[in-house]
Structure formats: C-alpha cells, structure tokens
Motif scaffolding. Structure first.
Motif, short mmCIF file in Angstrom:
data_model
loop_
_atom_site.label_atom_id
_atom_site.label_comp_id
_atom_site.label_asym_id
_atom_site.label_seq_id
_atom_site.Cartn_x
_atom_site.Cartn_y
_atom_site.Cartn_z
N HIS A 42 0.81 -1.22 0.00
CA HIS A 42 0.00 0.00 0.00
C HIS A 42 0.85 1.27 0.00
O HIS A 42 0.31 2.38 -0.03
N SER A 43 2.17 1.09 0.01
CA SER A 43 3.06 2.25 -0.11
C SER A 43 3.23 2.67 -1.58
O SER A 43 3.94 3.64 -1.86
N ALA A 44 2.58 1.97 -2.49
CA ALA A 44 2.77 2.21 -3.94
C ALA A 44 2.61 3.68 -4.35
O ALA A 44 3.41 4.19 -5.14
N PRO A 45 1.61 4.42 -3.84
CA PRO A 45 1.48 5.82 -4.29
C PRO A 45 2.73 6.65 -3.95
O PRO A 45 3.15 7.47 -4.77
N TRP A 46 3.31 6.42 -2.79
CA TRP A 46 4.50 7.17 -2.40
C TRP A 46 5.71 6.72 -3.22
O TRP A 46 6.56 7.53 -3.57
N ARG A 47 5.78 5.43 -3.51
CA ARG A 47 6.91 4.94 -4.29
C ARG A 47 6.86 5.50 -5.71
O ARG A 47 7.88 5.86 -6.29
N GLU A 48 5.65 5.60 -6.24
CA GLU A 48 5.48 6.19 -7.57
C GLU A 48 5.98 7.64 -7.55
O GLU A 48 6.70 8.08 -8.44
N ALA A 49 5.61 8.35 -6.49
CA ALA A 49 6.00 9.76 -6.39
C ALA A 49 7.50 9.91 -6.19
O ALA A 49 8.14 10.76 -6.82
N VAL A 50 8.08 9.07 -5.33
CA VAL A 50 9.51 9.25 -5.02
C VAL A 50 10.37 8.95 -6.25
O VAL A 50 11.39 9.59 -6.46
N ARG A 51 9.93 8.00 -7.06
CA ARG A 51 10.66 7.70 -8.29
C ARG A 51 10.69 8.93 -9.20
O ARG A 51 11.70 9.23 -9.82
N ALA A 52 9.55 9.63 -9.25
CA ALA A 52 9.49 10.82 -10.10
C ALA A 52 10.47 11.88 -9.61
O ALA A 52 11.17 12.51 -10.40
N PHE A 53 10.55 12.07 -8.29
CA PHE A 53 11.51 13.04 -7.74
C PHE A 53 12.95 12.59 -8.00
O PHE A 53 13.83 13.40 -8.31
N SER A 54 13.18 11.29 -7.86
CA SER A 54 14.52 10.75 -8.02
C SER A 54 15.01 10.92 -9.46
O SER A 54 16.14 11.33 -9.71
N VAL A 55 14.12 10.63 -10.41
CA VAL A 55 14.48 10.78 -11.82
C VAL A 55 14.63 12.27 -12.15
O VAL A 55 15.57 12.67 -12.85
N ALA A 56 13.74 13.09 -11.61
CA ALA A 56 13.80 14.53 -11.87
C ALA A 56 15.12 15.11 -11.38
O ALA A 56 15.68 16.01 -11.99
N GLU A 57 15.62 14.57 -10.28
CA GLU A 57 16.88 15.07 -9.72
C GLU A 57 18.03 14.87 -10.71
O GLU A 57 18.87 15.74 -10.89
N VAL A 58 18.01 13.72 -11.38
CA VAL A 58 19.06 13.43 -12.36
C VAL A 58 18.93 14.38 -13.55
O VAL A 58 19.91 14.99 -13.98
N PHE A 59 17.69 14.53 -14.05
CA PHE A 59 17.50 15.38 -15.23
C PHE A 59 17.77 16.85 -14.95
O PHE A 59 18.18 17.60 -15.81
#
Ligand SMILES: [Zn+2]
Lengths: 78, 302
Positions: free
Chosen positions: B228-245
């Motif tokens: 049930h942590s999936a919504p947060w994991r989806e969001a954190v991946r977006a931040f993590s990828v955004a950090e690289v870009f």
C-alpha cells in the motif's frame, strides 16, 4: 404442482443456495430476486459500490420439483 | 529544499530541509477532498435517498445536515483518513538520491518518510482531486449503498464487511478503504484467477478470499500492507528521476559523485523497498553495504 407452489419452490431453492454459497455477509443483504425469463432468475445482493448478481437457470418440469441447472455470478458496479 | 510534483490523484512534496544525521526526507502527498451535502427535498427535515443514487434501488430514510454535524463529519473524515494512511511507511533509498551533507560534515543517504495531508474543501472548488456527495442517514437506517462519489454519514463507522473462515467478523471503515482507491490502489485480489484484472474488479471475490487477504484494507478489513506504499513509491521515483534530469545529481557535480556512485546511483531501476518501521539515514558506505538502521545510530554532531 400448481404455479404458485412451483414458484415458491424455486425461490426456496435460490434462497438456500445463497445462504450456503454467499460468503460476503455484510453490506445491504439480498434486495431482489427477479424472474427475467421462463427459466432464468436473478438474485441481487447489495454491497458498497456494487451489487453481486447470481443468475440461476432452473429446470422446470410439469410434474417433478424444480432443480437448479446452473448459477452464474456477475457484478454490477455503481 | 522543497520540491513539488503535481500528479492527477495528488500533489507530492519532497522536503529535504528536515534531513540531518537522524531525520529522513519527508514525502507528503496532499489530497484535496471536495464535500457536498445531500439533504431531504424541499428543505424538509426528513426524506429518502436511493442506494447508489439509483431510483430503481431501495430508498433509505435520510435527515437534514446541520452546520455542526456537517463540520464534525468532514473533520472526522479528514483526520481519520490522515491518521490511518500517514506516517506508516519508510522507503529505503537504494537510488542514491537526495544526498546531503549534515552538520557533522558527513554525507548521508536519506530514506523517505511517507506522509499524507487530507484537505477538506467545498465540493464546488475547482482544484479538488476527488469530490463526494454525502447523505446523512436517519438513526434507524443501518446501511446505505454508497459508491466512490456518494457516501453516507455512517461510512466513517466501523462495520462488518465479511466473515472469515472461523466465522469471525471482518470489520472495516468504508472511507479508509475508499481513500486507498483515491490514492490509486486496487482491491487486494486483483490479478488472481478469481478476480481477473480484465473483469469487474469490484466483484466480491476481489475483496479477498483467504482470511489474510480478506483482512487487508484493500479487501474487507483494516490491515495495512507494504504494497500500500505504492502511491509514495510512484511519487519518489518521479523526484529521483527529476533530480538526475535537473542536474542535481549530475556526475559532474563535484560534491557528490563518489558518494552517489558508491550507493549504485541507478535511479531508473531503484526499488525503494518499503518498511513499516523507521529506518535512519545512512552513510553512502552503509547504503552500499545494504545496512539497514532501525535503532538511533551513533553519529557526530548534528
Ligand atoms: Zn473498493
């Protein structure tokens, strides 16, 4: 068997089947059993957001007691 | 730094200002809920309303909302949903993202604490993520057929949803389950043979057949699970990828490259495993070794 006796018999078969097979016992309970064609009856059990529908095909004979031939489960979402 | 990404179901904010040798980054999902009253017709004190709002279904007795009962209901909805879903998960940072240097001059890899904010506002507001109409049931009414946009006043109460194999009652607060859907979660048994994803996933079998699954909050019960942590994991991946870009974690960044490389720095394939216990920030060496820290570690000055 007269028509009223036969239909009472059919409804009893369906009620017994629901009591034995339906496991999700909360919700709004059984809200309708409707005859849709000569040998098809539909039972609806109200749940949050949906109804569980059990569609029964009944074998009707002139003399003998009615029998459940098949049960199909489906869902109506709201 | 506070960064925001807008998703269709929620706004996500990642706060790394709170990070130090002991405190992780905080990821807060904000959901704006719109509430509208349904009252008896023609200003009457009592009336009826049909299950699912469908005139062919049984009509239930309803009563008029008062300003006090309406406010209390909305407040209880928001606070109980928030209490249930917020602050329950920590995502383990296996991406090497969001590195920071604490006051002890040590570089840390923060984990991510999963938080939720539920904001109640008028149903007519343009920026609601999800809107619901609510009937106030007459005290004599035990049950009303709700759906995702039509609630009843008793949907915040704990009620029997099912019985397990020992005939033990499985209880649930409907609004806590529904909020899981608002966050994007599906029913517990979706994908199993008795609940194919291609069928109607509201079928009763989708709410869990085994006792364990039946008790999940995305079944008929109240148990929270790691998935049930999936919504947060989806969001954190977006931040993590955004950090690289955005260059925040560029290999040319002279401050961080070694620490990040040590962790593995694979932003795209990071798993962000979820835990239901606080896990403290790690040094890059600890992260690289896969060490998990659940007791307050000895660190230098804050
Ligand atoms: Zn559901």
């Amino acid at each position: 068997m007269d028509a009223v006796s036969q239909s009472i018999c059919i409804y009893r078969l369906i009620l017994d089947d629901i009591d034995a097979k339906v496991t999700m016992r909360g919700g709004g309970g059984l809200t309708a059993i409707t005859q849709t064609t000569d040998d098809i009856f539909e039972a609806r059990i109200a749940q949050e957001g949906h109804e569980d529908i059990r569609t029964y095909q009944i074998e009707l004979s002139e003399s003998g007691a009615p029998k459940i031939l098949s049960v199909k489960e489906s869902t109506k979402s709201y | 730094m506070k960064q925001k990404i807008v998703f269709p179901r929620f706004d996500a904010e990642l706060n790394t200002d709170v990070c130090d040798a002991y405190n992780n980054a905080e990821l807060t999902l904000t959901v704006r809920m719109g509430f509208s009253q349904i009252n008896p017709a023609a200003g009457a004190d009592e009336g009826t309303y049909h299950d699912y709002g469908n005139a062919a279904k049984p009509a239930r007795k309803i009563i008029k909302w008062t300003p006090a009962t309406w406010k209390a209901w909305k407040d209880t909805f928001c606070s109980s949903v928030q209490a249930y879903w917020s602050d329950k998960f920590w995502l383990i940072n296996d991406a090497g993202s969001f590195l920071y240097t604490a006051k002890d001059a040590q570089v840390y890899v923060p984990n991510v604490w999963c938080r939720l904010k539920v904001v109640g506002q008028e149903g007519t507001a343009a920026n609601n993520h999800h809107s619901i109409d609510v009937v106030r049931l007459h005290p004599s009414v035990k049950w009303f057929g709700s759906h995702e946009h039509l609630y009843d006043s008793k949907d915040i109460n704990s009620v029997e949803k099912n019985r397990d194999s020992h005939n033990k009652k499985v209880m649930q607060q409907a609004h806590v389950h529904e909020f899981g859907h608002i966050l994007g979660l599906g029913h517990v048994d979706i994908g199993k043979a008795h609940c194919p994803a291609s069928g109607d996933t509201n079928a009763s079998a989708c709410y869990g057949v085994s006792d364990v699954d039946m008790n999940s909050v995305m079944g008929s019960g109240m148990q929270l699970r790691l998935e049930h942590s999936a919504p947060w994991r989806e969001a954190v991946r977006a931040f993590s990828v955004a950090e690289v870009f955005s260059g925040g974690a560029s290999p040319t960044d002279l401050l961080m490259p070694f620490a990040r490389l040590l962790v593995g720095s694979n932003t795209l394939f990071a798993v962000w495993p979820a835990k239901m216990k606080r896990h403290y920030p790690r040094t890059p060496a600890e992260a690289a070794a896969g060490t998990l820290i659940t007791a307050p570690p000895k660190r230098g000055a804050k």
